[in-house]
Write a protein that holds these residues in place. Structure first.
Motif, PDB file in Angstrom:
ATOM      1  N   LYS A   1       0.843  -1.190   0.000  1.00 54.79           N
ATOM      2  CA  LYS A   1       0.000   0.000   0.000  1.00 54.79           C
ATOM      3  C   LYS A   1       0.881   1.243   0.000  1.00 54.79           C
ATOM      4  O   LYS A   1       1.920   1.292   0.664  1.00 54.79           O
ATOM      5  CB  LYS A   1      -0.956  -0.010   1.197  1.00 54.79           C
ATOM      6  N   ILE A   2       0.468   2.263  -0.765  1.00 54.94           N
ATOM      7  CA  ILE A   2       1.333   3.447  -0.904  1.00 54.94           C
ATOM      8  C   ILE A   2       1.027   4.524   0.122  1.00 54.94           C
ATOM      9  O   ILE A   2       1.814   5.455   0.297  1.00 54.94           O
ATOM     10  CB  ILE A   2       1.240   4.050  -2.319  1.00 54.94           C
ATOM     11  N   PHE A   3      -0.103   4.419   0.806  1.00 57.40           N
ATOM     12  CA  PHE A   3      -0.436   5.448   1.789  1.00 57.40           C
ATOM     13  C   PHE A   3       0.184   5.110   3.141  1.00 57.40           C
ATOM     14  O   PHE A   3       0.640   3.981   3.375  1.00 57.40           O
ATOM     15  CB  PHE A   3      -1.953   5.599   1.919  1.00 57.40           C
ATOM     16  N   THR A   4       0.185   6.083   4.000  1.00 59.77           N
ATOM     17  CA  THR A   4       0.685   5.888   5.352  1.00 59.77           C
ATOM     18  C   THR A   4      -0.430   6.194   6.343  1.00 59.77           C
ATOM     19  O   THR A   4      -1.400   6.869   6.008  1.00 59.77           O
ATOM     20  CB  THR A   4       1.882   6.818   5.656  1.00 59.77           C
TER      21      THR A   4
ATOM     22  N   SER B   1      -6.628  10.424  -1.223  1.00 61.84           N
ATOM     23  CA  SER B   1      -5.561  10.907  -0.348  1.00 61.84           C
ATOM     24  C   SER B   1      -4.567   9.773  -0.106  1.00 61.84           C
ATOM     25  O   SER B   1      -4.940   8.599  -0.094  1.00 61.84           O
ATOM     26  CB  SER B   1      -6.147  11.370   0.986  1.00 61.84           C
ATOM     27  N   VAL B   2      -3.297  10.115   0.071  1.00 60.65           N
ATOM     28  CA  VAL B   2      -2.300   9.095   0.399  1.00 60.65           C
ATOM     29  C   VAL B   2      -1.726   9.318   1.801  1.00 60.65           C
ATOM     30  O   VAL B   2      -0.728   8.717   2.182  1.00 60.65           O
ATOM     31  CB  VAL B   2      -1.163   9.060  -0.651  1.00 60.65           C
ATOM     32  N   SER B   3      -2.367  10.190   2.541  1.00 61.49           N
ATOM     33  CA  SER B   3      -2.054  10.364   3.961  1.00 61.49           C
ATOM     34  C   SER B   3      -3.379  10.616   4.672  1.00 61.49           C
ATOM     35  O   SER B   3      -4.337  11.096   4.064  1.00 61.49           O
ATOM     36  CB  SER B   3      -1.087  11.536   4.179  1.00 61.49           C
ATOM     37  N   PRO B   4      -3.486  10.260   5.944  1.00 60.30           N
ATOM     38  CA  PRO B   4      -4.783  10.329   6.626  1.00 60.30           C
ATOM     39  C   PRO B   4      -5.313  11.750   6.758  1.00 60.30           C
ATOM     40  O   PRO B   4      -4.550  12.704   6.896  1.00 60.30           O
ATOM     41  CB  PRO B   4      -4.483   9.706   7.993  1.00 60.30           C
ATOM     42  N   ARG B   5      -6.609  11.874   6.692  1.00 67.33           N
ATOM     43  CA  ARG B   5      -7.279  13.151   6.921  1.00 67.33           C
ATOM     44  C   ARG B   5      -8.603  12.855   7.613  1.00 67.33           C
ATOM     45  O   ARG B   5      -9.165  11.773   7.478  1.00 67.33           O
ATOM     46  CB  ARG B   5      -7.507  13.904   5.609  1.00 67.33           C
TER      47      ARG B   5
END
Length: 368
Positions: free
Chosen positions: A213-216, A245-249
């Protein structure tokens, strides 16, 4: 805080149908062995088809839905009554109908039938911009065949002077294929695709998937340069590019939006979303932010055995949706104080009510 990301949850919306989309699973059978699928190494996979008689039981409800998505955990093209199903939906006043496919089994006759049936949209699943990458991830798929199928669709549409079905590409981003996204956009332009949808690997069940997976799950953004390159290229080629999104929001309601959408399994089980009712025994495994959980499948009733309004208004289903409604209401309160900075600082997103327990360990609740 990037407040603009959340404005869409607060603005008044025009009058619309009660439901945005129903995702209806026609089959759980699939000839592919995709490495990113929950079927990978899953035991006791339940492979079956929804009968045409059962599907007809859904018809009276479809007038209240904007979009019918004929897919679940299987390949919809395998369903022997797919064309009839599409015609049945088209006979109802209003809803659009379509599905996402691997393209397996498509030929010119099948393509012609799908067009003539009135299919509104079809998404084609890609996992690479080269045959080696795509075929090595989507095992048993054929990259070149997929390209040729899209070309055949567009040729027939031109010949028949039709705008539909609208075709788009769905591309699941992995570490093994993320660098081919800009190349994919060039291919999309060449074969007549005007929209590319990039997606994240949401339901993770094994170590390979977790590493791919590319997100964190932290605030660190990943692959920013390659994504920026893709956005620039999409603008140059005049291709609509949809990016997750590829980072949490923070989100009040996840993208699946169980307030206006739902999922119906091949057996008729009504669940808030596809991720809560896979065709495997319960509980099922889920890896969330590198931690392993075992989740119970969620069904609030069977639409083949009881009226939908009875299911929708059950106490458990109502309480499930209420969690999201309270989150949305709380955010609306916060948004109303945007003009009052001091008050706004005191109101933190962490004060939002919790989502349903089973949704807390879903990457969709991180806005990914």
């Amino acid at each position: 805080m990037k407040w603009l990301n959340y404005l869409r949850f607060s603005r008044p919306e025009p009058k619309r149908k009660p439901f945005s989309a129903w995702q209806i699973e026609l089959t759980t059978r699939c000839p592919l062995r995709c490495r990113m699928c929950i079927r990978e190494k899953a035991k006791d996979w339940h492979g079956s088809d929804m009968s045409i008689d059962d599907f007809k039981k859904l018809i009276p409800y479809l007038k209240d839905i904007e979009t019918v998505v004929l897919e679940g955990w299987g390949e919809s093209l395998l369903h022997k009554n797919l064309i009839e199903v599409i015609r049945l939906v088209r006979g109802v006043n209003g809803p659009q109908v379509g599905f996402v496919t691997s393209g397996h089994g498509l030929n010119e006759d099948y393509i012609s039938e799908l067009i003539n049936a009135g299919t509104d949209f079809i998404g084609f699943s890609f996992a690479g911009a080269t045959d080696w990458t795509h075929d090595s991830i989507r095992i048993n798929s054929d990259f070149k065949m997929l390209i040729n199928s899209i070309l055949s669709f567009n040729e027939m549409k031109i010949e028949k002077k039709l705008e539909t079905p609208k075709l788009h590409i769905v591309y699941l981003m992995l570490k093994e294929n993320i660098f081919e996204v800009p190349m994919l956009l060039g291919i999309a332009k060449a074969i007549g695709i005007e929209e590319v949808v990039l997606t994240n690997l949401i339901h993770v069940i094994n170590r390979w998937q977790d590493e791919q997976k590319i997100f964190t799950c932290t605030d660190r953004e990943s692959y920013k340069e390659i994504i920026n390159e893709a956005e620039i290229k999409a603008q140059e080629l005049k291709i609509k590019l949809r990016l997750p999104s590829v980072s949490p929001r923070y989100v009040t309601v996840c993208e699946e939006n169980p307030l206006r959408n739902l999922y119906i399994s091949v057996e008729g089980e009504v669940s808030p979303c596809v991720y809560l009712y896979p065709p495997i025994p319960s509980p099922f495994k889920r890896i969330f932010c590198e931690n392993e959980y075992h989740i119970e499948k969620v069904s609030f009733g069977n639409i083949f055995r009881e009226p939908f309004h009875t299911i929708w208004n059950t106490k458990k289903y109502t309480e499930f949706r209420k969690c999201f409604m309270l989150r949305k209401r709380r955010f609306d309160e916060i948004y109303s104080y945007l003009w009052d900075i001091e008050r706004l600082i005191r109101l933190k997103m962490s004060s939002l009510p919790d989502p349903p327990e089973l949704c807390k360990t879903c990457h969709k609740m991180l806005g990914l």
